[in-house]
Design a protein around this motif. Sequence first.
Motif, PDB file in Angstrom:
ATOM      1  N   HIS A 135      34.630  -9.839 -14.588  1.00 59.04           N
ATOM      2  CA  HIS A 135      35.266  -9.132 -13.357  1.00 59.04           C
ATOM      3  C   HIS A 135      36.487 -10.327 -13.101  1.00 59.04           C
ATOM      4  O   HIS A 135      37.355  -8.575 -12.542  1.00 59.04           O
ATOM      5  N   VAL A 136      37.507 -10.965 -14.026  1.00 56.72           N
ATOM      6  CA  VAL A 136      38.780 -11.141 -13.858  1.00 56.72           C
ATOM      7  C   VAL A 136      39.490 -10.563 -13.859  1.00 56.72           C
ATOM      8  O   VAL A 136      40.225  -9.507 -13.706  1.00 56.72           O
ATOM      9  N   LEU A 137      39.125  -9.868 -15.555  1.00 54.13           N
ATOM     10  CA  LEU A 137      40.245  -8.437 -16.104  1.00 54.13           C
ATOM     11  C   LEU A 137      39.961  -7.305 -15.229  1.00 54.13           C
ATOM     12  O   LEU A 137      40.829  -6.224 -14.859  1.00 54.13           O
ATOM     13  N   ASN A 138      39.022  -6.854 -14.791  1.00 51.62           N
ATOM     14  CA  ASN A 138      38.707  -5.871 -13.655  1.00 51.62           C
ATOM     15  C   ASN A 138      39.300  -5.660 -12.865  1.00 51.62           C
ATOM     16  O   ASN A 138      39.465  -4.451 -11.783  1.00 51.62           O
ATOM     17  N   GLY A 139      40.291  -7.069 -12.287  1.00 52.70           N
ATOM     18  CA  GLY A 139      40.670  -7.286 -11.327  1.00 52.70           C
ATOM     19  C   GLY A 139      42.518  -6.268 -11.647  1.00 52.70           C
ATOM     20  O   GLY A 139      43.538  -6.594 -10.443  1.00 52.70           O
ATOM     21  N   PHE A 140      43.166  -6.257 -12.593  1.00 53.64           N
ATOM     22  CA  PHE A 140      44.112  -5.627 -13.012  1.00 53.64           C
ATOM     23  C   PHE A 140      43.743  -4.166 -13.761  1.00 53.64           C
ATOM     24  O   PHE A 140      44.470  -3.529 -13.445  1.00 53.64           O
ATOM     25  N   VAL A 141      42.172  -3.494 -14.160  1.00 52.67           N
ATOM     26  CA  VAL A 141      42.079  -2.523 -14.449  1.00 52.67           C
ATOM     27  C   VAL A 141      41.361  -1.189 -13.994  1.00 52.67           C
ATOM     28  O   VAL A 141      42.198  -0.785 -13.660  1.00 52.67           O
ATOM     29  N   PHE A 142      40.835  -2.137 -12.609  1.00 55.69           N
ATOM     30  CA  PHE A 142      40.499  -1.052 -11.305  1.00 55.69           C
ATOM     31  C   PHE A 142      41.851  -0.528 -10.475  1.00 55.69           C
ATOM     32  O   PHE A 142      42.316   0.874 -10.652  1.00 55.69           O
ATOM     33  N   PRO A 143      42.241  -1.434 -10.402  1.00 61.09           N
ATOM     34  CA  PRO A 143      44.021  -0.642  -9.526  1.00 61.09           C
ATOM     35  C   PRO A 143      45.198  -0.197 -10.590  1.00 61.09           C
ATOM     36  O   PRO A 143      45.354   0.991 -10.106  1.00 61.09           O
ATOM     37  N   GLY A 144      44.532  -0.192 -11.965  1.00 63.80           N
ATOM     38  CA  GLY A 144      45.846   0.755 -12.601  1.00 63.80           C
ATOM     39  C   GLY A 144      45.177   1.569 -13.115  1.00 63.80           C
ATOM     40  O   GLY A 144      45.804   3.102 -12.841  1.00 63.80           O
ATOM     41  N   GLU A 145      43.837   1.359 -13.029  1.00 64.34           N
ATOM     42  CA  GLU A 145      43.072   3.143 -12.715  1.00 64.34           C
ATOM     43  C   GLU A 145      43.359   4.210 -12.443  1.00 64.34           C
ATOM     44  O   GLU A 145      43.204   5.067 -12.093  1.00 64.34           O
ATOM     45  N   GLY A 146      43.534   2.994 -10.769  1.00 61.90           N
ATOM     46  CA  GLY A 146      44.014   3.958  -9.538  1.00 61.90           C
ATOM     47  C   GLY A 146      44.873   4.333  -9.085  1.00 61.90           C
ATOM     48  O   GLY A 146      44.960   5.510  -8.501  1.00 61.90           O
ATOM     49  N   CYS A 147      46.369   3.485  -9.977  1.00 59.54           N
ATOM     50  CA  CYS A 147      47.552   4.423  -9.616  1.00 59.54           C
ATOM     51  C   CYS A 147      47.519   5.323 -10.712  1.00 59.54           C
ATOM     52  O   CYS A 147      47.849   6.263 -10.401  1.00 59.54           O
ATOM     53  N   MET A 148      46.801   5.642 -11.751  1.00 52.56           N
ATOM     54  CA  MET A 148      46.993   6.910 -12.293  1.00 52.56           C
ATOM     55  C   MET A 148      45.957   8.020 -12.096  1.00 52.56           C
ATOM     56  O   MET A 148      46.703   9.046 -12.284  1.00 52.56           O
ATOM     57  N   LEU A 149      45.294   7.339 -12.081  1.00 52.16           N
ATOM     58  CA  LEU A 149      44.190   8.883 -11.114  1.00 52.16           C
ATOM     59  C   LEU A 149      45.382   9.466 -10.224  1.00 52.16           C
ATOM     60  O   LEU A 149      45.322  10.630 -10.136  1.00 52.16           O
ATOM     61  N   GLY A 150      46.262   8.493  -8.609  1.00 52.19           N
ATOM     62  CA  GLY A 150      46.464   9.456  -7.737  1.00 52.19           C
ATOM     63  C   GLY A 150      47.745   9.493  -8.095  1.00 52.19           C
ATOM     64  O   GLY A 150      48.007  11.259  -7.681  1.00 52.19           O
ATOM     65  N   LEU A 151      48.504   9.491  -9.506  1.00 51.52           N
ATOM     66  CA  LEU A 151      49.839  10.264  -9.854  1.00 51.52           C
ATOM     67  C   LEU A 151      49.760  11.002 -11.148  1.00 51.52           C
ATOM     68  O   LEU A 151      50.407  11.547 -11.442  1.00 51.52           O
TER      69      LEU A 151
END
Length: 200
Positions: A135-151
């Motif tokens: 869960h702690v790692l996911n705190g970085f994974v999901f925002p990063g994935e969102g940025c990549m998807l959005g861009l």
Amino acid sequence: MVGAAIATAGAAMLARQAVLNVSFVTAARCAQSMDPSGVSAAAYSIVMQIYSLGIVVQLAVQATAATLVPSAKASNGLDEARRVADRIFGWGAIIGAFQGIAQIVAVPLIVPMFSTLPEVQEAAKFLALITSIIHVLNGFVFPGEGCMLGLGSIRDLALVTAGGVGVMIACLASPLGKRVEGIVLSIAAFHLVQAVAMVW
């Protein structure tokens, strides 16, 4: 030209999802066939169900990043997009840490609702600790994935996912994959690769 770009992005997303599905089905299969008593399979199933509840929250963070970051870039340029992304990463990290702590605290209370067997409850404790770290790692994974998807960095996201899955499958194929704790650690290795790539 636009149609080709959409087709390429769609194919990359489908490939990424297929790779994710295959890898996590493989992990579940390893856990289900672990021991004839069914204790490992039951503990794995319980912990992954509890863990999945937290994923719903992080998917909201991912969707927020996918919406706000490209919007900020279009309105105010790259610097503003970076500031927005940094804020979302900060909130994602806080949420991930909170989820990890909450799971550690709640698991002794929740697991008995799924199984009354003491051996299953005991087996689930360490697995829950590992998924709390995820869960702690996911705190970085999901925002990063969102940025990549959005861009629109779909291909790069698919490559990062493939790298993480490669590490996970390698762990499952090693002696680590012979124990249920090792299976969950393999999943943690996948998320660690993802997290490092997103922060990088």
